[in-house]
Design a protein around this motif. Structure first.
Motif, PDB file in Angstrom:
ATOM      1  N   UNK A  25       0.824  -1.210   0.000  1.00 51.11           N
ATOM      2  CA  UNK A  25       0.000   0.000   0.000  1.00 51.11           C
ATOM      3  C   UNK A  25       0.854   1.253   0.000  1.00 51.11           C
ATOM      4  N   UNK A  26       2.089   1.143   0.469  1.00 52.00           N
ATOM      5  CA  UNK A  26       2.984   2.288   0.580  1.00 52.00           C
ATOM      6  C   UNK A  26       3.820   2.524  -0.671  1.00 52.00           C
ATOM      7  N   UNK A  27       3.519   1.844  -1.777  1.00 55.53           N
ATOM      8  CA  UNK A  27       4.281   2.019  -3.012  1.00 55.53           C
ATOM      9  C   UNK A  27       4.254   3.479  -3.439  1.00 55.53           C
ATOM     10  N   UNK A  28       5.307   3.916  -4.130  1.00 53.75           N
ATOM     11  CA  UNK A  28       5.425   5.308  -4.555  1.00 53.75           C
ATOM     12  C   UNK A  28       4.225   5.734  -5.402  1.00 53.75           C
ATOM     13  N   UNK A  29       3.862   4.905  -6.367  1.00 60.69           N
ATOM     14  CA  UNK A  29       2.670   5.148  -7.179  1.00 60.69           C
ATOM     15  C   UNK A  29       1.536   4.370  -6.537  1.00 60.69           C
ATOM     16  N   UNK A  30       0.411   4.998  -6.210  1.00 57.39           N
ATOM     17  CA  UNK A  30      -0.684   4.263  -5.565  1.00 57.39           C
ATOM     18  C   UNK A  30      -1.080   3.042  -6.393  1.00 57.39           C
ATOM     19  N   UNK A  31      -0.990   1.853  -5.800  1.00 53.45           N
ATOM     20  CA  UNK A  31      -1.238   0.637  -6.570  1.00 53.45           C
ATOM     21  C   UNK A  31      -2.717   0.358  -6.803  1.00 53.45           C
ATOM     22  N   UNK A  32      -2.993  -0.358  -7.872  1.00 50.94           N
ATOM     23  CA  UNK A  32      -4.338  -0.838  -8.173  1.00 50.94           C
ATOM     24  C   UNK A  32      -4.650  -2.060  -7.333  1.00 50.94           C
ATOM     25  N   UNK A  33      -3.636  -2.893  -7.094  1.00 52.28           N
ATOM     26  CA  UNK A  33      -3.801  -4.115  -6.304  1.00 52.28           C
ATOM     27  C   UNK A  33      -2.844  -4.043  -5.111  1.00 52.28           C
ATOM     28  N   UNK A  34      -3.407  -4.166  -3.904  1.00 53.76           N
ATOM     29  CA  UNK A  34      -2.629  -4.032  -2.671  1.00 53.76           C
ATOM     30  C   UNK A  34      -2.614  -5.374  -1.934  1.00 53.76           C
ATOM     31  N   UNK A  35      -1.431  -5.788  -1.489  1.00 49.77           N
ATOM     32  CA  UNK A  35      -1.335  -6.969  -0.625  1.00 49.77           C
ATOM     33  C   UNK A  35      -1.195  -6.507   0.816  1.00 49.77           C
ATOM     34  N   UNK A  36      -2.084  -7.015   1.673  1.00 56.32           N
ATOM     35  CA  UNK A  36      -2.000  -6.764   3.111  1.00 56.32           C
ATOM     36  C   UNK A  36      -1.361  -7.938   3.829  1.00 56.32           C
ATOM     37  N   UNK A  37      -1.153  -9.053   3.130  1.00 54.81           N
ATOM     38  CA  UNK A  37      -0.568 -10.275   3.704  1.00 54.81           C
ATOM     39  C   UNK A  37       0.400 -10.864   2.682  1.00 54.81           C
ATOM     40  N   UNK A  38       1.629 -10.323   2.618  1.00 55.92           N
ATOM     41  CA  UNK A  38       2.570 -10.779   1.587  1.00 55.92           C
ATOM     42  C   UNK A  38       2.942 -12.262   1.689  1.00 55.92           C
TER      43      UNK A  38
END
Length: 193
Positions: A48-61
Motif C-alpha cells: 500500500x505504501x508504493x510510490x505510485x498508488x497501486x491498483x492491487x494491494x497486498x496486506x498479507x505478503x
C-alpha cells in the motif's frame, strides 16, 4: 525537419493519446471504460505504501506476495445480471481465498475497503442478518489455487452493482491461514476510483 530527427520523434508521437470520442482520452492499458458493459482490471500486487498508488494491494505478503498477479473481469453485458471472474498467479499455493465485492476503495488500512457490497443494503452494520448477508445479495466466490499459486473462480448475480458503490474486490485470508484470521483482508483490488 531532418530525417534523423523525424525518426527520433516518431516513437514519441506513437505514445500520444488518441481520442476515443469527443475530447475523451484513451483508457489506460489494462482497463476498459467503466461505461463499457465489461470492465477488466489487471495488475500486480504491491504494498500500500508504493510510490505510485497501486491498483492491487497486498496486506498479507505471505499469502499474496508483492509482484503476484490478478485479473478481475466484471461482465454486465446481460441486462439485470453480473458475472465476476477473478484469476490470480503467484499467490499462496493450494489455498482457498474467499473473495467479495466491497463498497470502499483499497488503502493502507485493510478496513478502507469497507463492508461487503449488497444489492439490498442491510440497515444494520456490520451485516450479519442472513436475509442480507447471503450469496444472492452479495457477490461471493472462493478462489482456490493450485500447487503453483494460480487459480480462477467466477460467480454470477441476478442484479448489477449500483455505479460507484462496488469499488473493490477483497481476497480474504481463508482457512487454513497461518497467522491470519479467516476473515482478515489479505489483498484488495481497486475496481472503481
Amino acid at each position: 525537419m531532418s530525417a534523423p530527427l523525424a525518426a527520433a520523434l516518431l516513437p514519441l508521437a506513437l505514445l500520444a493519446p488518441t481520442a476515443t470520442g469527443p475530447s475523451r482520452p484513451a483508457d489506460p492499458p489494462g482497463r476498459v471504460s467503466p461505461a463499457s458493459p465489461v470492465s477488466v482490471v489487471e495488475a500486480d500486487f504491491d504494498p500500500a505504501t508504493a510510490f505510485v498508488p497501486p491498483t492491487a494491494i497486498s496486506h498479507a505478503p505471505d499469502l499474496v506476495p508483492y509482484g503476484s498477479h490478478v485479473r478481475v473481469v466484471v461482465d454486465r453485458s446481460f441486462p439485470g445480471r453480473t458475472v465476476l471472474t477473478v484469476t490470480v498467479a503467484g499467490v499462496a499455493a493450494d489455498h482457498a481465498f474467499p473473495a467479495h465485492l466491497h463498497t470502499g476503495s483499497c488503502g493502507a488500512d485493510p478496513a478502507a475497503s469497507g463492508p461487503h457490497y449488497q444489492d439490498a443494503v442491510d440497515p444494520v452494520r456490520p451485516s450479519t442478518d442472513p436475509a442480507y448477508a447471503n450469496d444472492r445479495n452479495e457477490m461471493r466466490l472462493t478462489l482456490r489455487t493450485d500447487s503453483r499459486g494460480g487459480g480462477t473462480a467466477a460467480t454470477a448475480a441476478a442484479w448489477q452493482p449500483r455505479p460507484g458503490e462496488a469499488r473493490s474486490l477483497v481476497l480474504h485470508a481463508g482457512t487454513p491461514a497461518g497467522p491470519h484470521g479467516a476473515g482478515d483482508r489479505a489483498a484488495c483490488v481497486k475496481l472503481e476510483p
